[in-house]
Design a protein around this motif. Structure first.
Motif, PDB file in Angstrom:
ATOM      1  N   PRO A 284       0.832  -1.212   0.000  1.00 56.44           N
ATOM      2  CA  PRO A 284       0.000   0.000   0.000  1.00 56.44           C
ATOM      3  C   PRO A 284       0.863   1.257   0.000  1.00 56.44           C
ATOM      4  O   PRO A 284       1.906   1.313   0.655  1.00 56.44           O
ATOM      5  N   GLY A 285       0.405   2.236  -0.760  1.00 53.02           N
ATOM      6  CA  GLY A 285       1.151   3.473  -0.905  1.00 53.02           C
ATOM      7  C   GLY A 285       2.113   3.487  -2.057  1.00 53.02           C
ATOM      8  O   GLY A 285       2.665   4.545  -2.395  1.00 53.02           O
TER       9      GLY A 285
ATOM     10  N   SER B   8       3.562   2.735  -6.092  1.00 51.34           N
ATOM     11  CA  SER B   8       3.194   3.218  -7.422  1.00 51.34           C
ATOM     12  C   SER B   8       3.518   2.164  -8.462  1.00 51.34           C
ATOM     13  O   SER B   8       4.435   1.354  -8.290  1.00 51.34           O
TER      14      SER B   8
ATOM     15  N   ARG C 140      -5.248  10.083  -7.988  1.00 56.06           N
ATOM     16  CA  ARG C 140      -4.226   9.060  -7.738  1.00 56.06           C
ATOM     17  C   ARG C 140      -3.727   8.424  -9.043  1.00 56.06           C
ATOM     18  O   ARG C 140      -2.559   8.063  -9.144  1.00 56.06           O
TER      19      ARG C 140
ATOM     20  N   ASN D  80      -0.683   5.815  -8.456  1.00 59.76           N
ATOM     21  CA  ASN D  80       0.043   6.237  -7.261  1.00 59.76           C
ATOM     22  C   ASN D  80      -0.822   6.031  -6.022  1.00 59.76           C
ATOM     23  O   ASN D  80      -2.045   5.867  -6.122  1.00 59.76           O
ATOM     24  N   SER D  81      -0.177   6.055  -4.865  1.00 61.21           N
ATOM     25  CA  SER D  81      -0.903   5.912  -3.591  1.00 61.21           C
ATOM     26  C   SER D  81      -1.850   4.721  -3.624  1.00 61.21           C
ATOM     27  O   SER D  81      -3.029   4.826  -3.256  1.00 61.21           O
ATOM     28  N   LEU D  82      -1.336   3.609  -4.063  1.00 60.83           N
ATOM     29  CA  LEU D  82      -2.186   2.426  -4.239  1.00 60.83           C
ATOM     30  C   LEU D  82      -2.709   1.899  -2.911  1.00 60.83           C
ATOM     31  O   LEU D  82      -2.036   1.961  -1.873  1.00 60.83           O
ATOM     32  N   LYS D  83      -3.923   1.371  -2.966  1.00 57.35           N
ATOM     33  CA  LYS D  83      -4.622   0.850  -1.804  1.00 57.35           C
ATOM     34  C   LYS D  83      -4.953  -0.622  -2.041  1.00 57.35           C
ATOM     35  O   LYS D  83      -5.047  -1.059  -3.187  1.00 57.35           O
TER      36      LYS D  83
ATOM     37  N   ASP E 279      -7.459  -1.440  -4.634  1.00 51.01           N
ATOM     38  CA  ASP E 279      -7.098  -1.312  -6.043  1.00 51.01           C
ATOM     39  C   ASP E 279      -6.687  -2.661  -6.648  1.00 51.01           C
ATOM     40  O   ASP E 279      -6.445  -2.752  -7.851  1.00 51.01           O
TER      41      ASP E 279
END
Length: 122
Positions: free
Chosen positions: A14-15, A17, A65, A82-85, A88
């Motif tokens: 998480p977070g 890219s 994002r 970006n800022s993947l969760k 996603d």
């Protein structure tokens, strides 16, 4: 018939890219879309881009994002994430939009590729 190939998926925390690529054998449309499908869920719209002027449109869930860009000479579009969760996590697909209508309507797209897996997990 247009062939579409997605690439660039992977496993990340998480977070992080990641940039996905989508190569098309030809440009027979003006819009290329990105969609994703998580396990047990329906395929959902992520965003799209115009080959002509590069204008983009995104789903609310990724706005701010994700960024879509294109390289016309290479017939390739990109999805910068970006800022993947964890939410996603999905198989990501791209496809040309062949029928005019709402961008989010996957029925307006065709020549789907096999997709590329993105997994976001700690």
């Amino acid at each position: 018939q247009v062939q579409v190939v997605e690439s660039g998926g992977g496993l990340l925390q998480p977070g992080g890219s990641l940039r996905l690529s989508c190569s098309a054998s030809a440009r027979t449309c003006s819009i290329m879309g990105w969609f994703r499908q998580a396990p047990g869920k329906e395929r959902e719209f992520v965003g799209c881009i115009s080959w002509n002027d590069g204008s983009t449109y995104y789903a609310d869930s990724v706005t701010g994002r994700f960024t879509i860009s294109r390289d016309n000479p290479k017939n390739t579009v990109y999805l910068q994430m970006n800022s993947l969760k964890p939410e996603d996590t999905a198989v990501y697909y791209c496809a040309p939009m062949l029928r005019v209508g709402p961008f989010q309507d996957e029925r307006r797209y065709a020549y789907w590729g096999h997709g590329t897996q993105v997994t976001v997990s700690s």
